[in-house]
Enzyme design. Sequence first.
Site, mmCIF file in Angstrom:
data_model
loop_
_atom_site.group_PDB
_atom_site.id
_atom_site.type_symbol
_atom_site.label_atom_id
_atom_site.label_comp_id
_atom_site.label_asym_id
_atom_site.label_seq_id
_atom_site.Cartn_x
_atom_site.Cartn_y
_atom_site.Cartn_z
ATOM 1 N N ASP A 180 0.825 -1.199 0.000
ATOM 2 C CA ASP A 180 0.000 0.000 0.000
ATOM 3 C C ASP A 180 0.867 1.260 0.000
ATOM 4 O O ASP A 180 1.908 1.317 0.672
ATOM 5 C CB ASP A 180 -0.890 -0.012 1.254
ATOM 6 C CG ASP A 180 -1.801 1.171 1.325
ATOM 7 O OD1 ASP A 180 -2.716 1.256 0.485
ATOM 8 O OD2 ASP A 180 -1.607 2.024 2.211
ATOM 9 N N GLU A 209 1.497 -0.279 -4.908
ATOM 10 C CA GLU A 209 0.517 0.727 -5.286
ATOM 11 C C GLU A 209 1.272 2.006 -5.641
ATOM 12 O O GLU A 209 1.852 2.656 -4.771
ATOM 13 C CB GLU A 209 -0.459 1.005 -4.140
ATOM 14 C CG GLU A 209 -1.503 2.044 -4.527
ATOM 15 C CD GLU A 209 -2.228 2.652 -3.337
ATOM 16 O OE1 GLU A 209 -3.278 3.281 -3.566
ATOM 17 O OE2 GLU A 209 -1.745 2.529 -2.188
#
Length: 300
Positions: A180, A209
């Site tokens: 993330d 990400e």
Amino acid sequence: MRHAIWWHVYPLGFAGADTTGADRRPTRGLARIADWLDYAVRLGASGLALGPIFASSTHGYDTVDHFRIDPRLGDDADFDDLVARAHRRGLRILLDGVFNHVGREHPAFAASPDGGDAPPRPDWFVPTGGTGPGGRPEYATFEGHGSLVTLRHANPAVADHVTEIMTHWLDRGADGWRLDAAYAVPADFWAQVLPRVRRAHPDAYLVGEVIHGDYPDIVRRTGLDAVTQYELWKAIWSSLNDANLFELAWALGRHDGFLDSFVPLTFVGNHDVTRLASRLREPRHLAHALVVLCTVGGTP
């Protein structure tokens, strides 16, 4: 990964859990997901991409314990059962690793319920130089979200901790990690951590990400297998809404260039963006968007 198609699930939402943190009654959300694995197979997926499953204060991205399953989702036994049932069906498991920041209730930060004057590990966080209520020092947060305290990635102890977390859950049967906010973490941090993880798990799939930037260069400098293809995501819905296929053609040309060095994680929607059915002005374009997703190179 050559033939992977991920079924993306946000576990807390899927389980109907309260994501405000007000109601933290234990449930078995992972068991509920496991009951849908046959559906994932019928859908044509070969893997289950899970959102956060670790103990957090509210929505999953404010982690307080990376080694504990969130009680709203179950416990270690529920995780082991989900992995076993998925693997029996040929489905891989991708976990969501939030390693740019932690929740304010994380034990490394919360010397007292409000953050305290002197966190137990002040070298794990980045002071801003400012002070808050009561003259307490303030620390850097993720994009202004006060509940998400940024880790000090220059500290080798933080790299050791993240390596331990990633390896722990791969040891327990996970097949890879979605990292993330990977774009907010220094590339050299990933370059330290990921080779150590791969030594123990050379087949693990590690995807970051990344919203913007030089995708191939980020892959090269971090050691990631892939990054998220936000350029193509935007071009798909935008070109359909505006009847501007020049934009789509430009993005597809860029995309083909990326394929020379890595295989992007492609998508037409995820938990961070407006759903495609709401984003598109004409419902008939849903099918057109899916055609692009299912026919270009990438890992959808």
